[in-house]
Design an enzyme around this catalytic site. Sequence first.
Site, PDB file in Angstrom:
ATOM      1  N   ASP A  37      16.225  44.129 -83.328  1.00  0.00           N
ATOM      2  CA  ASP A  37      16.208  43.076 -82.431  1.00  0.00           C
ATOM      3  C   ASP A  37      14.882  42.193 -83.547  1.00  0.00           C
ATOM      4  OD1 ASP A  37      16.087  40.897 -80.538  1.00  0.00           O
ATOM      5  OD2 ASP A  37      17.876  41.878 -79.562  1.00  0.00           O
ATOM      6  N   ASN A  85      25.744  42.142 -83.289  1.00  0.00           N
ATOM      7  CA  ASN A  85      25.998  41.857 -81.993  1.00  0.00           C
ATOM      8  C   ASN A  85      25.526  40.778 -82.216  1.00  0.00           C
ATOM      9  OD1 ASN A  85      25.892  41.202 -79.062  1.00  0.00           O
ATOM     10  ND2 ASN A  85      24.220  41.288 -79.431  1.00  0.00           N
ATOM     11  N   TYR A 150      28.414  26.935 -85.220  1.00  0.00           N
ATOM     12  CA  TYR A 150      28.834  28.053 -84.083  1.00  0.00           C
ATOM     13  C   TYR A 150      29.887  28.499 -84.257  1.00  0.00           C
ATOM     14  CZ  TYR A 150      29.271  31.389 -79.935  1.00  0.00           C
ATOM     15  OH  TYR A 150      28.670  32.810 -79.802  1.00  0.00           O
ATOM     16  N   THR A 185      25.086  35.965 -69.469  1.00  0.00           N
ATOM     17  CA  THR A 185      23.743  36.294 -70.286  1.00  0.00           C
ATOM     18  C   THR A 185      22.566  35.385 -70.568  1.00  0.00           C
ATOM     19  OG1 THR A 185      24.706  35.878 -72.649  1.00  0.00           O
ATOM     20  CG2 THR A 185      25.065  38.036 -71.535  1.00  0.00           C
TER      21      THR A 185
HETATM   22  N1  LIG Z   1      27.246  35.107 -73.732  1.00  0.00           N
HETATM   23  C1  LIG Z   1      28.265  34.751 -73.873  1.00  0.00           C
HETATM   24  O1  LIG Z   1      28.793  34.092 -73.053  1.00  0.00           O
HETATM   25  C2  LIG Z   1      28.939  34.883 -75.211  1.00  0.00           C
HETATM   26  C3  LIG Z   1      30.391  34.105 -75.450  1.00  0.00           C
HETATM   27  C4  LIG Z   1      30.815  34.769 -76.545  1.00  0.00           C
HETATM   28  C5  LIG Z   1      30.166  34.971 -77.695  1.00  0.00           C
HETATM   29  N2  LIG Z   1      28.946  35.920 -77.226  1.00  0.00           N
HETATM   30  C6  LIG Z   1      28.471  36.223 -78.455  1.00  0.00           C
HETATM   31  O2  LIG Z   1      27.736  37.507 -78.044  1.00  0.00           O
HETATM   32  C7  LIG Z   1      26.945  37.760 -78.502  1.00  0.00           C
HETATM   33  C8  LIG Z   1      25.718  38.370 -77.952  1.00  0.00           C
HETATM   34  O3  LIG Z   1      25.176  37.430 -76.962  1.00  0.00           O
HETATM   35  P1  LIG Z   1      24.434  36.720 -75.094  1.00  0.00           P
HETATM   36  O4  LIG Z   1      25.023  36.460 -74.710  1.00  0.00           O
HETATM   37  O5  LIG Z   1      24.289  38.199 -75.644  1.00  0.00           O
HETATM   38  O6  LIG Z   1      23.274  36.319 -75.463  1.00  0.00           O
HETATM   39  P2  LIG Z   1      21.462  36.545 -75.506  1.00  0.00           P
HETATM   40  O7  LIG Z   1      21.225  35.844 -75.747  1.00  0.00           O
HETATM   41  O8  LIG Z   1      21.402  36.809 -74.485  1.00  0.00           O
HETATM   42  O9  LIG Z   1      21.195  37.638 -76.863  1.00  0.00           O
HETATM   43  C9  LIG Z   1      21.400  37.855 -78.282  1.00  0.00           C
HETATM   44  C10 LIG Z   1      20.314  39.113 -78.227  1.00  0.00           C
HETATM   45  O10 LIG Z   1      19.865  38.684 -79.805  1.00  0.00           O
HETATM   46  C11 LIG Z   1      19.220  38.829 -80.495  1.00  0.00           C
HETATM   47  N3  LIG Z   1      18.538  38.089 -81.473  1.00  0.00           N
HETATM   48  C12 LIG Z   1      18.844  37.008 -82.031  1.00  0.00           C
HETATM   49  N4  LIG Z   1      17.819  36.306 -83.075  1.00  0.00           N
HETATM   50  C13 LIG Z   1      18.145  38.039 -84.094  1.00  0.00           C
HETATM   51  C14 LIG Z   1      18.211  38.328 -85.371  1.00  0.00           C
HETATM   52  N5  LIG Z   1      17.772  36.916 -86.370  1.00  0.00           N
HETATM   53  N6  LIG Z   1      18.285  39.416 -86.144  1.00  0.00           N
HETATM   54  C15 LIG Z   1      18.271  40.786 -84.800  1.00  0.00           C
HETATM   55  N7  LIG Z   1      17.792  40.387 -83.885  1.00  0.00           N
HETATM   56  C16 LIG Z   1      18.544  38.764 -83.071  1.00  0.00           C
HETATM   57  C17 LIG Z   1      18.262  38.234 -79.825  1.00  0.00           C
HETATM   58  O11 LIG Z   1      16.446  38.031 -79.336  1.00  0.00           O
HETATM   59  C18 LIG Z   1      18.571  39.280 -78.332  1.00  0.00           C
HETATM   60  O12 LIG Z   1      17.698  40.351 -77.931  1.00  0.00           O
HETATM   61  C19 LIG Z   1      26.430  37.052 -79.577  1.00  0.00           C
HETATM   62  O13 LIG Z   1      26.900  37.011 -80.900  1.00  0.00           O
HETATM   63  C20 LIG Z   1      26.840  35.567 -79.229  1.00  0.00           C
HETATM   64  O14 LIG Z   1      26.837  34.467 -79.611  1.00  0.00           O
HETATM   65  C21 LIG Z   1      28.243  35.626 -76.260  1.00  0.00           C
END
Ligand SMILES: NC(=O)c1ccc[n+]([C@@H]2O[C@H](COP(=O)([O-])OP(=O)(O)OC[C@H]3O[C@@H](n4cnc5c(N)ncnc54)[C@H](O)[C@@H]3O)[C@@H](O)[C@H]2O)c1
Length: 237
Positions: A37, A85, A150, A185
């Site tokens: 991360d 992720n 996105y 999240t």
């Molecule tokens: N939460 C939702 O509703 C949802 C829905 C569909 C898809 N997603 C996808 O699931 C994944 C996780 O989402 P989330 O909701 O847990 O997001 P979040 O923002 O809660 O967590 C994302 C994590 O990624 C890390 N991060 C950000 N940029 C980074 C980088 N350049 N290198 C390494 N780490 C990095 C952040 O520090 C954080 O720990 C993402 O790919 C998101 O697009 C989320």
Amino acid sequence: MGRLENKVALVTGGAMGIGAAHCRELAAQGAKVVMCDVADDVGMSLAKEIGATYVHLDVSKEDEWATVVNEVVGSLGNIDILINNAGIAKSTPIGTAKTEDWDRVIAVNLTGTFFGMRAVAASMKAAGGGVIVNTSSVAGLVGTPGISAYVASKWGVRGMTKSAAMDLGPDNIRVFSIHPGAIDTPMSPAGDREPRGQIITRWGQAEEVAKMMLFLVTDATFSTGSEFVIDGGFTAR
Ligand SMILES: NC(=O)c1ccc[n+]([C@@H]2O[C@H](COP(=O)([O-])OP(=O)(O)OC[C@H]3O[C@@H](n4cnc5c(N)ncnc54)[C@H](O)[C@@H]3O)[C@@H](O)[C@H]2O)c1
């Protein structure tokens, strides 16, 4: 006895949200978890709690991927599981989007996923095979207003997953895309937990996404290149 004893699993964006749930599930199943991360303090704290190894990795940086994979293979052995992720969202309506916002979202969500798959491929082949789970979204299945970058990145992850499955299949590497809907999240806007057209009228939990991930890395042995949706029925309409 866990189902993934001694497997080496690398999770990007593992410090928070869905990535943290993936790390907890993999650790509970006995895997050697490498949590990557850019949120170093949060990541190190969680890694300590669950017995994982924390490594700083910005997934958009090609050179950092090479360093991390070399270090992990040297210290823990070949990588068996990669969970791509890490992801970000920025407002990018087509009429007014800033180029730097477009570029950053594509760099993290799409190019970062490509860098990850490319970086681990040789190690997985040396291990005799492996599993890669790429994180798309329902925004990789339908359009969503206001977040064009996105949406483009997540459709890209979905398509790239299919090509990767064909490229890596001969090396016994299975590659999936997962498509979460509204999951509670830190990425989700604070306070807004009204249903968004799901049939199951609540938001999903990160742990529910992690359970699907576990199915893919363990029991989904005749699947690859395919899409796994976890959206409370949002895209059934
Ligand atoms: N939460 C939702 O509703 C949802 C829905 C569909 C898809 N997603 C996808 O699931 C994944 C996780 O989402 P989330 O909701 O847990 O997001 P979040 O923002 O809660 O967590 C994302 C994590 O990624 C890390 N991060 C950000 N940029 C980074 C980088 N350049 N290198 C390494 N780490 C990095 C952040 O520090 C954080 O720990 C993402 O790919 C998101 O697009 C989320």
